[in-house]
Design an enzyme around this catalytic site. Structure first.
Site, mmCIF file in Angstrom:
data_model
loop_
_atom_site.group_PDB
_atom_site.id
_atom_site.type_symbol
_atom_site.label_atom_id
_atom_site.label_comp_id
_atom_site.label_asym_id
_atom_site.label_seq_id
_atom_site.Cartn_x
_atom_site.Cartn_y
_atom_site.Cartn_z
ATOM 1 N N GLU A 141 -3.900 7.748 -5.037
ATOM 2 C CA GLU A 141 -4.330 6.920 -6.254
ATOM 3 C C GLU A 141 -5.370 7.616 -6.654
ATOM 4 O O GLU A 141 -6.208 7.737 -5.969
ATOM 5 C CB GLU A 141 -4.294 5.370 -5.988
ATOM 6 C CG GLU A 141 -2.960 4.855 -5.595
ATOM 7 C CD GLU A 141 -2.793 3.553 -5.177
ATOM 8 O OE1 GLU A 141 -4.115 2.642 -5.698
ATOM 9 O OE2 GLU A 141 -1.992 3.094 -4.872
ATOM 10 N N ARG B 67 0.988 -1.173 0.043
ATOM 11 C CA ARG B 67 -0.076 -0.135 0.131
ATOM 12 C C ARG B 67 0.901 1.243 0.120
ATOM 13 O O ARG B 67 1.883 1.335 0.724
ATOM 14 C CB ARG B 67 -1.010 0.054 1.324
ATOM 15 C CG ARG B 67 -2.248 -1.006 1.059
ATOM 16 C CD ARG B 67 -3.162 -0.347 0.055
ATOM 17 N NE ARG B 67 -4.420 -1.065 0.155
ATOM 18 C CZ ARG B 67 -4.445 -2.277 -0.805
ATOM 19 N NH1 ARG B 67 -3.499 -2.548 -1.577
ATOM 20 N NH2 ARG B 67 -5.648 -2.910 -0.743
ATOM 21 N N HIS C 50 -1.452 0.369 -9.783
ATOM 22 C CA HIS C 50 -1.925 -0.508 -8.982
ATOM 23 C C HIS C 50 -2.604 -1.710 -9.760
ATOM 24 O O HIS C 50 -4.014 -1.773 -9.444
ATOM 25 C CB HIS C 50 -3.284 0.189 -8.051
ATOM 26 C CG HIS C 50 -3.470 -0.649 -6.831
ATOM 27 N ND1 HIS C 50 -3.648 -0.059 -5.438
ATOM 28 C CD2 HIS C 50 -3.505 -1.936 -6.579
ATOM 29 C CE1 HIS C 50 -3.899 -0.641 -4.499
ATOM 30 N NE2 HIS C 50 -3.785 -1.955 -5.193
HETATM 31 N N1 LIG Z 1 -0.682 -4.033 -5.449
HETATM 32 C C1 LIG Z 1 -1.859 -4.656 -5.128
HETATM 33 O O1 LIG Z 1 -2.620 -4.619 -6.383
HETATM 34 C C2 LIG Z 1 -1.901 -5.773 -4.195
HETATM 35 C C3 LIG Z 1 -1.600 -5.206 -2.939
HETATM 36 N N2 LIG Z 1 -1.819 -6.071 -1.837
HETATM 37 C C4 LIG Z 1 -1.480 -5.589 -0.480
HETATM 38 O O2 LIG Z 1 -0.644 -6.744 0.000
HETATM 39 C C5 LIG Z 1 -0.879 -6.879 1.260
HETATM 40 C C6 LIG Z 1 -0.480 -8.369 1.594
HETATM 41 O O3 LIG Z 1 -1.312 -9.439 1.247
HETATM 42 P P1 LIG Z 1 -1.093 -10.795 1.711
HETATM 43 O O4 LIG Z 1 0.180 -11.427 1.602
HETATM 44 O O5 LIG Z 1 -2.304 -11.634 1.155
HETATM 45 O O6 LIG Z 1 -1.317 -10.598 3.259
HETATM 46 P P2 LIG Z 1 -0.827 -11.520 4.321
HETATM 47 O O7 LIG Z 1 -1.650 -11.187 5.485
HETATM 48 O O8 LIG Z 1 -0.756 -12.814 4.195
HETATM 49 O O9 LIG Z 1 0.467 -11.138 4.810
HETATM 50 C C7 LIG Z 1 0.953 -9.822 5.306
HETATM 51 C C8 LIG Z 1 2.232 -9.767 5.908
HETATM 52 O O10 LIG Z 1 2.631 -8.629 6.388
HETATM 53 C C9 LIG Z 1 3.113 -8.704 7.808
HETATM 54 N N3 LIG Z 1 3.235 -7.647 8.548
HETATM 55 C C10 LIG Z 1 1.709 -6.867 8.820
HETATM 56 N N4 LIG Z 1 2.125 -5.933 9.704
HETATM 57 C C11 LIG Z 1 3.563 -5.995 9.951
HETATM 58 C C12 LIG Z 1 4.214 -5.159 10.751
HETATM 59 N N5 LIG Z 1 3.823 -3.917 11.466
HETATM 60 N N6 LIG Z 1 5.862 -5.166 10.551
HETATM 61 C C13 LIG Z 1 6.029 -6.238 9.675
HETATM 62 N N7 LIG Z 1 5.359 -7.054 9.003
HETATM 63 C C14 LIG Z 1 4.241 -6.819 9.059
HETATM 64 C C15 LIG Z 1 2.736 -9.793 8.251
HETATM 65 O O11 LIG Z 1 3.361 -10.368 9.396
HETATM 66 P P3 LIG Z 1 3.162 -11.612 10.124
HETATM 67 O O12 LIG Z 1 3.341 -12.885 9.126
HETATM 68 O O13 LIG Z 1 4.364 -11.900 11.115
HETATM 69 O O14 LIG Z 1 1.828 -11.701 10.674
HETATM 70 C C16 LIG Z 1 2.371 -10.837 7.165
HETATM 71 O O15 LIG Z 1 3.569 -11.488 6.721
HETATM 72 C C17 LIG Z 1 -2.528 -6.802 1.515
HETATM 73 O O16 LIG Z 1 -2.829 -6.234 2.785
HETATM 74 C C18 LIG Z 1 -2.611 -5.478 0.381
HETATM 75 O O17 LIG Z 1 -2.453 -4.289 1.184
HETATM 76 C C19 LIG Z 1 -2.564 -7.164 -1.772
HETATM 77 C C20 LIG Z 1 -2.975 -7.551 -3.317
HETATM 78 C C21 LIG Z 1 -2.858 -6.961 -4.474
HETATM 79 O O1 LIG Z 2 -4.707 -4.078 -3.525
HETATM 80 C C1 LIG Z 2 -5.461 -4.966 -3.817
HETATM 81 C C2 LIG Z 2 -5.897 -5.949 -2.960
HETATM 82 O O2 LIG Z 2 -6.538 -6.818 -3.181
HETATM 83 O O3 LIG Z 2 -5.989 -5.533 -1.600
#
Ligand SMILES: NC(=O)C1=CN([C@@H]2O[C@H](COP(=O)(O)OP(=O)(O)OC[C@H]3O[C@@H](n4cnc5c(N)ncnc54)[C@H](OP(=O)(O)O)[C@@H]3O)[C@@H](O)[C@H]2O)C=CC1
Ligand SMILES: O=CC(=O)O
Length: 325
Positions: free
Chosen positions: A266, A237, A285
């Protein structure tokens, strides 16, 4: 009479019909106050809400006293005031998993295109600048066997690690709130604190959700700790990064390049300095934006809403605890 729901995103016909088999569906263009006012009675009676990319906050919830479930066509849910939903016992459903592989492909595309300067040199070819065999001013840097630091080793982080490690022989460093033994077993990934990751990585990839803790997690101090040859990627994000600090770091040569799918604002304003920098690849995005994945996300969101309003929340629910209250 069927229960009433509000749809604030266009859906393919077959998915719309799937919803209409269960609900009376009212489609609106957005959730802005003027739209809510215009459809006040429908909002007041709706039990469900489905869409994406609009704020769902206390002010909106006040206008929707019968709301029982919301369903977002995204995995990220930073547009939602989850505390306000919890306080009103409203379920929040999202679409993890169906988009994971596609988003990881996008992140890998950003890694490759920034390192090999794909967009920049392709533009030079189109501009008629390829007049003789190319020299070092067209060269990029290697991707294979460089070190990749992943910040956020969740679903997408794991899928990125798989591509990078198994496909490109890349050693993986990672940071998250806790270690992930699976990443260590499958991809020999090494858990480290953020500073170590910044200092040792050739690519720093952010795939974090936006939360109070991650807001501006990356700023001046973090860019200063990265190698001057490092490439920075953000596909989580925009507000996780202080964009002004990123621009300064790029302009000052503190880091080598950036690949960005997300921005603080955005669409990215056309006068953003990021658009003037040849070492920046800026995407609109598009992380999950393939025909297949966007369809699967929409289908997942439709099924999620139907399930939630039937009290079935075995998966894809952000706040299942509200059902137990
Ligand atoms: N560009 C795009 O189009 C897209 C963007 N996204 C973004 O990607 C993000 C991640 O998606 P996804 O992988 O499915 O989500 P997950 O919930 O599977 O993974 C999130 C990861 O972030 C880590 N995390 C959260 N807070 C912190 C913190 N304060 N410090 C360090 N690490 C942290 C978590 O840590 P832990 O494992 O230790 O809990 C976890 O490993 C979404 O929330 C979204 O914002 C998603 C899809 C598309
Ligand atoms: O940014 C996209 C999402 O699925 O989150």
């Amino acid at each position: 009479m069927k229960p009433s729901i509000i749809l604030y995103k266009a859906l393919p016909d077959d998915l719309l019909h799937r919803l209409e088999a269960h609900f009376t569906v009212t489609q609106v263009p957005n959730l802005r106050p003027e739209t809510v006012q215009q459809h006040a009675e429908v909002f007041a009676n709706a039990v469900g809400l489905l869409g994406s990319s609009e704020a769902v906050n206390e002010a909106l919830l006040e206008k929707m006293p019968k709301l029982r479930a919301t369903s977002t066509v995204s995995v990220g849910y930073d547009n939602f005031d989850v505390d306000a939903l919890n306080a009103r016992n409203i379920l929040l459903m999202h679409t993890p998993t169906v988009l994971t592989e596609t988003v990881a492909d996008t992140v890998m595309a950003l890694v490759l295109s920034t390192a090999r300067r794909v967009v920049e040199v392709a533009d030079r070819v189109k501009a008629g600048e390829w007049k003789k065999s190319i020299g070092p001013d067209w060269f990029g840097t290697d991707v294979h066997h460089k070190t990749l630091g992943i910040v956020g080793m969740g679903r997408i982080g794991m899928a990125l690690a798989q591509r990078a490690h198994c496909g490109f022989g890349i050693p993986i460093l990672y940071n998250a709130r806790r270690p992930h033994p699976q990443a260590e077993e499958r991809f020999s990934a090494r858990y480290c604190d953020l500073d170590t990751l910044l200092q040792e990585s050739d690519f720093v990839c952010l795939i974090l959700p936006l939360t109070d803790e991650t807001h501006h997690l990356f700023g001046k101090e973090q860019f200063a700790k990265m190698k001057s040859s490092a490439i920075f990627i953000n596909a989580g994000r925009g507000p996780v990064v202080d964009e002004q600090a990123l621009i300064v770091a790029l302009q000052a040569g503190e880091i080598h390049a950036a690949g960005l799918d997300v921005f603080e604002q955005e669409p990215l304003p056309v006068d953003s300095p990021l658009l003037t920098l040849p070492n920046v690849v800026a995407l609109p995005h598009i992380g999950s934006a393939t025909h297949e994945t966007r369809f699967n996300m929409a289908a997942c969101a439709v099924d999620n809403l139907i399930d939630a309003l039937q009290g079935k929340v075995e998966k894809n629910c952000v706040n299942p605890q509200v059902l137990r209250k």
